[in-house]
Each structure stands twice: as structure tokens, then as C-alpha cells.
Design a protein around this motif. Structure first.
Motif, mmCIF file in Angstrom:
data_model
loop_
_atom_site.group_PDB
_atom_site.id
_atom_site.type_symbol
_atom_site.label_atom_id
_atom_site.label_comp_id
_atom_site.label_asym_id
_atom_site.label_seq_id
_atom_site.Cartn_x
_atom_site.Cartn_y
_atom_site.Cartn_z
ATOM 1 N N GLU A 230 0.800 -1.219 0.000
ATOM 2 C CA GLU A 230 0.000 0.000 0.000
ATOM 3 C C GLU A 230 0.835 1.272 0.000
ATOM 4 O O GLU A 230 0.518 2.238 -0.709
ATOM 5 N N THR A 247 -1.946 0.834 -5.854
ATOM 6 C CA THR A 247 -2.839 -0.259 -6.233
ATOM 7 C C THR A 247 -1.996 -1.388 -6.813
ATOM 8 O O THR A 247 -1.131 -1.153 -7.665
ATOM 9 N N TYR A 265 -6.927 -2.491 -4.169
ATOM 10 C CA TYR A 265 -7.228 -1.229 -4.867
ATOM 11 C C TYR A 265 -7.029 -0.054 -3.905
ATOM 12 O O TYR A 265 -7.942 0.719 -3.630
ATOM 13 N N HIS A 266 -5.794 0.095 -3.438
ATOM 14 C CA HIS A 266 -5.583 1.052 -2.350
ATOM 15 C C HIS A 266 -5.409 2.483 -2.843
ATOM 16 O O HIS A 266 -5.742 3.426 -2.122
ATOM 17 N N GLU A 268 -7.111 3.782 -5.355
ATOM 18 C CA GLU A 268 -8.501 4.229 -5.526
ATOM 19 C C GLU A 268 -9.147 4.520 -4.176
ATOM 20 O O GLU A 268 -9.927 5.470 -4.041
ATOM 21 N N HIS A 284 -11.768 1.459 -10.568
ATOM 22 C CA HIS A 284 -10.505 1.165 -11.246
ATOM 23 C C HIS A 284 -10.705 1.076 -12.753
ATOM 24 O O HIS A 284 -9.939 1.678 -13.537
ATOM 25 N N THR A 298 0.802 2.315 -9.301
ATOM 26 C CA THR A 298 0.313 0.944 -9.423
ATOM 27 C C THR A 298 1.495 -0.017 -9.500
ATOM 28 O O THR A 298 2.632 0.389 -9.759
#
Length: 323
Positions: A230, A247, A265-266, A268, A284, A298
Motif C-alpha cells: 500500500e 494499487t 485497490y488502495h 482508488e 478502477h 500501481t
């Protein structure tokens, strides 16, 4: 105090796109929580039912699956901290307090400070990402401490042990134990109930082997991997809100055992922190279709992140350095 730059959803989404993303379902969050507990129960049942030497396979697999869902329960408590688990705040908070890992209010206060100051000097979670990158040897040591229960002991029990060991002569032990028992009442209640239900059937070992062992070994390790993925190697005082968090692409196996309930999906999540976890994949996809993904932080997978996070070269041996 430096507050992290925030993202305005209107910068990326039309109203008809944003409304479904922000909507909190009355049932989806609760269904995910039910799924987590059902998977834990089924994994326990499979390990108990495995005949003979098959237990040597079933029990380690159950430990991995259960540890992953223990993290999943914590992730859904995290959603409750964002008031994203249920549209009714009273239901949201009751479920978050009583059907997950508990401690919702204290966690909410702490965690929202992390979002407010993400990767800034005041971020309470900055200590988790600041040391990276580290050396491969250091990462292996950390993972070994996780898998051998040392991290769990340090985080959960070492402070109590130190208090007991350092108490003054004549200081009574009982008040310390009583305070510790109250602070850990959820843990102790779960232990007592599980052992009371299983012991009469000869399965007294279910709680220590199939709950405590995952909690003390696999869970700390995958929690560490999640933290690394993260925020590790994200610059302190990073000004770009699309790069405060990462992400990470996760395959089906990673989602099953180390990254449940869309936690990967951190980026986002930091961009739109009140979007429920189950809507993050849709966010996403929309961001990717709009070409925003190129500016976001990412990673192609967890192995890639670990390589980046452990890319620091080891210091030369003193004898070599002095040469």
C-alpha cells in the motif's frame, strides 16, 4: 500541519458515473462479512473432518485460508470505519463493533488521521512505510518473525509481560491481569466459547490450532505484505494525491489468501475513501478507461512490490569498508 491533497470526484466522473460508485448497499457489505465467517467455518470443518494423515495437508491449508479471512474481517471493519459497510450509520457501527475485529471508534479516529495526512509528516502510519526500501535479508527476517509468532507476541502480549515482570515489590498482580483480561475480553470470550463447544466432542484443539495459529502467524505476515504494497517506497510529503498509495494487481490466489475483499485497490481507496470496497474494481476500470491510470501509483503484482521494497543494497562488511 500539512494536510494531504484531496481528490474531487467531479474531476474524474460524471454524476451518473459517480452515483453508483458512492452508493452503499444495504446487503453487499453484510454479505461479504457473512462470506468471511462462513469461509472460516468451512475451513475449520474441513480440517476437522480430514481423515488420518490428510490432516497434515488440511490443517496447514486451513491456517492459510483462515488467516486470509481474518484479514478480510479486519478489512470490512476498516470499511465500517469509513461508514461504507452499510448506509445506516447505526447498523454500520454496530456491525463494525460487534461482528468484526471490534474497536471501531478508536480505529476510526486513528485511521481517518492517516487519510487526512497521507504520507505527510503527521501521518500516524508513516512509520510503517518510512523504512523502505530495506535489504532482502531484512525483509526475510521480518517475515520469519511474523511466521514464528514473534510479531504477534510483541504486538499483543509483550507489554503485559513487561508490566508483570517490572511490577514493584508487593504490587498486586490481580489488577494487572483484570485490566488485561478486560482489554482482551473479545479474544478471551471467543476462546472460551469455542473451546466449550468443541471440547466435549474431542476437538479442544480447534481454537488454538485453527484460530490462534493463523492469527499469530499467517495474519501478521499478510498484514505486513499488505502494508508494504500500500505505501512502501512512497515519498514522504508526496504532493500528488494519485500517488499517496499503491494499487497492486492481484490474481485469484492472492485475492484468496493475502488480499481479500478488494484491499489491493488502495490508490482508488485513498482517492475516494468513502467508496465501499466492493465498488473499487468498478472505479478502477473507469479510471483506466479515462486514461487516469498512467498517473496513478500501481504495481503489476505483490512479488513486484516486494522486489521494489527490498531493493536496498546491504552495507559492506566493516573490513571491506575500511580497506
Amino acid at each position: 500541519m500539512a494536510v494531504a491533497t484531496r481528490v474531487d470526484p467531479k474531476s474524474y466522473f460524471a454524476p451518473h458515473e459517480w452515483a453508483p460508485l458512492a452508493r452503499r448497499s444495504r446487503w453487499t457489505g453484510l454479505a461479504l462479512l457473512a462470506h468471511a465467517w462462513i469461509v472460516i467455518g468451512l475451513a475449520m470443518a474441513a480440517a476437522v473432518a480430514a481423515p488420518g494423515w490428510w490432516k497434515l495437508i488440511a490443517i496447514p491449508l486451513a491456517i492459510v485460508v483462515i488467516g486470509g479471512r481474518q484479514l478480510g474481517v479486519a478489512i470490512l471493519m476498516h470499511d465500517a470505519a469509513h461508514a461504507a459497510l452499510h448506509p445506516n450509520l447505526k447498523v454500520n457501527d454496530w456491525v463494525g463493533n460487534h461482528l468484526t475485529t471490534g474497536g471501531l471508534i478508536d480505529y476510526r479516529n486513528y485511521h481517518l488521521a492517516h487519510h487526512k495526512y497521507a504520507q505527510q509528516a503527521e501521518d500516524p502510519d508513516l512509520v510503517l512505510s518510512a523504512p523502505f526500501p530495506i535489504t532482502p535479508t531484512s525483509l526475510r527476517r521480518k517475515i520469519l518473525r511474523d511466521l514464528t509468532g514473534q510479531t504477534y507476541w510483541k504486538q499483543r502480549w509483550s507489554s503485559l509481560a513487561k508490566r508483570i515482570a517490572n511490577r514493584k515489590p508487593g504490587e498486586p498482580l490481580w489488577p494487572m491481569l483484570k485490566d488485561a483480561a478486560y482489554a482482551r475480553r473479545r479474544f478471551l470470550t471467543g476462546m472460551a466459547v469455542t473451546v466449550a463447544v468443541t471440547a466435549p466432542f474431542g476437538y479442544w484443539w480447534v481454537w488454538p490450532v485453527l484460530w490462534l495459529v493463523p492469527q499469530a502467524t499467517w495474519l501478521p505476515m499478510i498484514t505486513r505484505l499488505r502494508n508494504i504494497a500500500e505505501h512502501a517506497c512512497v515519498a514522504k510529503d508526496e504532493p500528488d494525491p494519485l500517488r499517496h498509495a499503491r494499487t497492486t494487481r492481484a490474481n485469484w490466489l492472492e485475492r484468496a489468501v493475502i488480499a481479500p475483499y478488494f484491499v489491493n485497490y488502495h490508490c482508488e481507496h485513498h482517492m475516494f475513501m468513502h467508496v465501499p470496497c466492493y465498488n473499487l474494481p468498478r472505479a478502477h476500470r473507469l479510471l483506466k478507461a479515462k486514461g487516469v491510470m498512467d498517473g496513478m501509483l500501481t504495481a503489476p503484482g505483490y512479488v513486484s512490490v516486494l522486489r521494489t521494497a527490498s531493493a536496498k543494497a546491504a552495507a559492506p562488511h566493516p573490513a571491506i569498508a575500511a580497506a
